[in-house]
Enzyme design. Sequence first.
Site, PDB file in Angstrom:
ATOM      1  NE  ARG A   1      -3.868   0.553   1.908  1.00 60.75           N
ATOM      2  CZ  ARG A   1      -5.092   0.579   2.439  1.00 60.75           C
ATOM      3  NH1 ARG A   1      -5.320   1.270   3.546  1.00 60.75           N
ATOM      4  NH2 ARG A   1      -6.086  -0.077   1.887  1.00 60.75           N
TER       5      ARG A   1
ATOM      6  CG  HIS B   1      -8.328   0.088  -2.938  1.00 55.19           C
ATOM      7  ND1 HIS B   1      -7.559  -1.032  -2.664  1.00 55.19           N
ATOM      8  CD2 HIS B   1      -8.984   0.379  -1.767  1.00 55.19           C
ATOM      9  CE1 HIS B   1      -7.741  -1.386  -1.400  1.00 55.19           C
ATOM     10  NE2 HIS B   1      -8.590  -0.557  -0.836  1.00 55.19           N
TER      11      HIS B   1
ATOM     12  CD  GLN C   1     -12.784  -1.815  -1.012  1.00 55.23           C
ATOM     13  OE1 GLN C   1     -11.920  -1.807  -0.154  1.00 55.23           O
ATOM     14  NE2 GLN C   1     -13.986  -2.298  -0.775  1.00 55.23           N
TER      15      GLN C   1
ATOM     16  CG  ASP D   1     -13.730   6.071  -0.778  1.00 62.10           C
ATOM     17  OD1 ASP D   1     -13.630   5.750   0.432  1.00 62.10           O
ATOM     18  OD2 ASP D   1     -12.744   6.206  -1.524  1.00 62.10           O
TER      19      ASP D   1
ATOM     20  CB  CYS E   1     -14.207   0.915   0.102  1.00 60.71           C
ATOM     21  SG  CYS E   1     -13.823   2.652   0.387  1.00 60.71           S
TER      22      CYS E   1
ATOM     23  NE  ARG F   1     -10.022  -5.549  -0.151  1.00 65.83           N
ATOM     24  CZ  ARG F   1      -9.339  -4.572   0.444  1.00 65.83           C
ATOM     25  NH1 ARG F   1      -9.972  -3.552   0.990  1.00 65.83           N
ATOM     26  NH2 ARG F   1      -8.007  -4.583   0.477  1.00 65.83           N
TER      27      ARG F   1
HETATM   28  N1  NVA Z   1     -10.177   6.638  -1.053  1.00 66.75           N
HETATM   29  C1  NVA Z   1      -9.844   6.156   0.265  1.00 66.75           C
HETATM   30  C2  NVA Z   1      -9.945   4.678   0.324  1.00 66.75           C
HETATM   31  C3  NVA Z   1      -9.688   4.060   1.668  1.00 66.75           C
HETATM   32  C4  NVA Z   1      -9.759   2.565   1.657  1.00 66.75           C
HETATM   33  C5  NVA Z   1      -8.449   6.619   0.620  1.00 66.75           C
HETATM   34  O1  NVA Z   1      -7.559   6.569  -0.231  1.00 66.75           O
HETATM   35  O2  NVA Z   1      -8.238   7.048   1.768  1.00 66.75           O
HETATM   36  N1   CP Z   2     -11.206  -0.521   2.369  1.00 67.89           N
HETATM   37  C1   CP Z   2      -9.933  -0.582   2.777  1.00 67.89           C
HETATM   38  O1   CP Z   2      -8.993  -0.762   1.983  1.00 67.89           O
HETATM   39  O2   CP Z   2      -9.766  -0.431   4.124  1.00 67.89           O
HETATM   40  P1   CP Z   2      -8.419  -0.216   4.919  1.00 67.89           P
HETATM   41  O3   CP Z   2      -7.898   1.175   4.569  1.00 67.89           O
HETATM   42  O4   CP Z   2      -8.806  -0.319   6.360  1.00 67.89           O
HETATM   43  O5   CP Z   2      -7.417  -1.244   4.511  1.00 67.89           O
END
Ligand code: NVA
Ligand code: CP
Length: 296
Positions: free
Chosen positions: A100, A127, A130, A214, A254, A282
């Site tokens: 990540r 992502h 997801q 989201d 998500c 997931r």
């Molecule tokens: N768009 C959000 C997704 C979190 C899973 C972010 O990047 O924070």
């Molecule tokens: N939806 C998702 O990716 O959650 P986290 O940021 O908790 O991993």
Amino acid sequence: MHDLTDINDLSRADIETLYELTDHMKRSPGEYTSVMAGKTLFMLFEKPSTRTRLSFEAGMTKMGGHAIFLDMMHSQLGRGEPIADTAKVMSRYGEAIMARLFDHDEMVELADNAAIPVINGLTDFLHPCQALGDLYTLYERDMLDTVAFVGDGNNNVTHSLMQACAKLGVSCRVATPEGMQPDRKIQNRVKDADVTILVDPYEAVAGASAVYTDVFVSMGEEEAREEILEALEGYQVDAELMAAAGEDAVFMHCLPAHRGVEVTAEVIDGPRSIVFDQAENRLHVQNAVLHTVINR
Ligand code: NVA
Ligand code: CP
């Protein structure tokens, strides 16, 4: 499938095969308890996570393997070691990497330099895990019909959702303000699919089988918080917006969610919400991805 960094690299058949495997792994977990025996997944994190970290780690445990968490800032990457060298070192120790990261180009560099499969656990741009889990959640309900995304269009979750819908022939409508439209590269990739970008949330959700939102302020955007919230005023998913969707429409997110910001508590905690099924799936979809890239 070697890596999973971008839905764009998958064909429709790849996703369908993955969903058939996911179905089997979800229904018959006992058949997969040792498929990762002796195998290690490295999990490299530059941003916070709950679901991604836990679902990958629990997934490896359920399949008899092991996962190692590496916080980027507490590794030598935080002191300037190149990501390419890190990829080569990890490839000498384990069977796959899940990462990540902020910058999607770094994800590509990681995958280009790793001899083992690389899975994207979120970048600022995409992502994919997801989106695969989310559409699987609709697939298992036989609801792969019309998905309406309401909120930040220029977003990792939105981009991967648009691409996954395009690959599977699912109608996708994105309602987002001018100035928050999906990245031009994503728009070009889905231009021949049934993907529509709109401004009006009511127009987007009309007749949709799923309404998705989201967080309004994604990780790394905290400094622009006030400006973003102002731009997204009127994009909250509430009971009135859900009533404008299809009669049986489900609500999707998500997670993490902010009640009272992008969605009301009434909707996310109500009977049409399937957010915890999304979170669970997931794990099942990712286990199928891991089994595919490591063992097949
Ligand atoms: N768009 C959000 C997704 C979190 C899973 C972010 O990047 O924070
Ligand atoms: N939806 C998702 O990716 O959650 P986290 O940021 O908790 O991993």
